[in-house]
Design an enzyme around this catalytic site. Structure first.
Site, mmCIF file in Angstrom:
data_model
loop_
_atom_site.group_PDB
_atom_site.id
_atom_site.type_symbol
_atom_site.label_atom_id
_atom_site.label_comp_id
_atom_site.label_asym_id
_atom_site.label_seq_id
_atom_site.Cartn_x
_atom_site.Cartn_y
_atom_site.Cartn_z
ATOM 1 N N TYR A 143 12.710 -5.606 4.296
ATOM 2 C CA TYR A 143 13.697 -6.445 3.020
ATOM 3 C C TYR A 143 14.282 -6.434 3.350
ATOM 4 O O TYR A 143 15.430 -5.242 2.817
ATOM 5 C CB TYR A 143 12.543 -6.064 1.839
ATOM 6 N N TYR A 177 2.804 -5.069 5.651
ATOM 7 C CA TYR A 177 4.439 -3.992 5.396
ATOM 8 C C TYR A 177 4.081 -2.386 5.030
ATOM 9 O O TYR A 177 3.370 -1.953 5.092
ATOM 10 C CB TYR A 177 5.195 -4.184 3.998
ATOM 11 N N ARG A 198 0.134 -1.791 3.731
ATOM 12 C CA ARG A 198 0.729 -3.068 3.019
ATOM 13 C C ARG A 198 0.349 -3.847 3.114
ATOM 14 O O ARG A 198 1.353 -4.132 4.637
ATOM 15 C CB ARG A 198 1.792 -2.789 1.817
ATOM 16 N N HIS A 201 2.766 -10.261 1.438
ATOM 17 C CA HIS A 201 2.577 -10.468 0.085
ATOM 18 C C HIS A 201 4.086 -10.888 0.109
ATOM 19 O O HIS A 201 4.838 -11.127 0.637
ATOM 20 C CB HIS A 201 2.173 -8.813 -0.543
ATOM 21 N N HIS A 203 5.784 -11.815 -2.882
ATOM 22 C CA HIS A 203 6.969 -11.074 -4.836
ATOM 23 C C HIS A 203 7.002 -11.596 -5.247
ATOM 24 O O HIS A 203 7.372 -12.722 -5.156
ATOM 25 C CB HIS A 203 7.826 -9.837 -4.598
HETATM 26 C C1 MBD Z 1 6.280 -2.937 -0.778
HETATM 27 O O1 MBD Z 1 6.862 -3.954 -0.004
HETATM 28 C C2 MBD Z 1 5.677 -3.102 -2.663
HETATM 29 O O2 MBD Z 1 6.035 -4.107 -2.510
HETATM 30 C C3 MBD Z 1 5.680 -2.112 -3.202
HETATM 31 C C4 MBD Z 1 5.041 -1.933 -4.589
HETATM 32 C C5 MBD Z 1 5.631 -0.315 -2.506
HETATM 33 C C6 MBD Z 1 6.097 -0.703 -1.520
HETATM 34 C C7 MBD Z 1 6.582 -0.928 -0.620
HETATM 35 FE FE FE Z 2 6.840 -5.452 -1.206
#
Ligand code: MBD
Ligand code: FE
Length: 260
Positions: A143, A177, A198, A201, A203
């Protein structure tokens, strides 16, 4: 001289009383001893010093806050805001007849994704001129403004829905991620023998006059981490298909906001 006391806050008192009440029952059941308590305090201190408190809270607690609030409500399910939202993303203009292009480097690595959707409200009315704010990770899983050295607002931006509540944006396909594993949050994951992943996704946050702000995420069918997301942010209705169009991918999802 005595310090001026902060003003009494009834809500803080109410919530803390409830917290203690449930804490007592929890401690009795968990049979916690003093050494475990001390270990917890030391770990929590490391967590805060490492700057990982927001990460830990968003991974392990935020989903429960959302589920307690929203599960039975109409409209699109919210998902985690997460620790990686930053204010001040650029407004993305667009050329007539073309999609918005999410802020990116000249040769942003990754597969090109055209993501489109419609925003309406629970009464079925399309929501024109709704602010759509997006942020996501890059092809290396990072990110901007956090774990990547890309420009601060890389793969972040906002734009508005058209006269029918529609939008389309060109970006890249996000990738699964891994939350950081080197710090106290990773230490905690090790204690649970849990992975740090994760699913991929997007956001996305919607703001429309007279409506509750919708903060949610978009996931993709077939992602290997959907069922075991470390942050438990996946909701069935937030999963869409990534369609292969040769030199790019396409996906879409519609969103429904609640009037205030
Ligand atoms: C992430 O990219 C995220 O979206 C959340 C909710 C928690 C940790 C990393
Ligand atoms: Fe995220």
């Amino acid at each position: 001289m005595q310090k001026q006391a902060a003003k009494k806050n009834e809500r803080v008192e109410e919530v803390f009383d409830l917290f203690l009440k449930h804490m007592q029952a929890f401690l009795k059941e968990a049979n916690l001893n003093h050494e475990e308590y001390t270990n917890f305090v030391k770990w929590a201190d490391r967590l805060g010093r490492a700057g990982e408190l927001p990460l830990f809270a968003d991974v392990f607690l935020e989903t429960h806050v959302l589920q307690a609030m929203y599960t039975k409500m109409p409209g699109t399910q919210p998902s985690l805001l997460g620790p990686y939202f930053i204010e001040g993303s650029p407004y993305i203009e667009k050329e007539p007849g073309k999609p918005h292009v999410l802020t990116q480097r000249p040769n942003e690595p990754g597969e090109v994704l055209y993501f489109s959707g419609n925003v309406s409200n629970t009464e079925g009315k399309p929501l024109t001129n709704t602010k759509v704010e997006m942020w996501q990770n890059d092809h290396s899983g990072k990110y901007s403004a956090f774990d990547s050295d890309a420009p601060r607002y890389n793969l972040r931006g906002h734009f508005y829905t058209d006269e029918n509540g529609n939008f389309e944006v060109q970006t890249i396909v996000p990738v699964p991620y891994s939350i950081p594993t080197e710090g106290p949050t990773g230490e905690f994951l090790n204690y649970l023998d849990q992975h740090s992943m994760r699913p991929a996704h997007l956001h996305i946050m919607f703001e429309a006059e007279g409506h509750e702000t919708l903060i949610t995420q978009v996931f993709f069918e077939g992602d290997e981490w959907l069922e075991t997301d470390v942050a438990e942010g996946v909701r069935e209705e937030l999963i869409t298909k990534l369609k292969d169009k040769g030199d790019h991918k396409e996906a879409s999802l519609n969103f429904v906001m609640r009037p205030e």
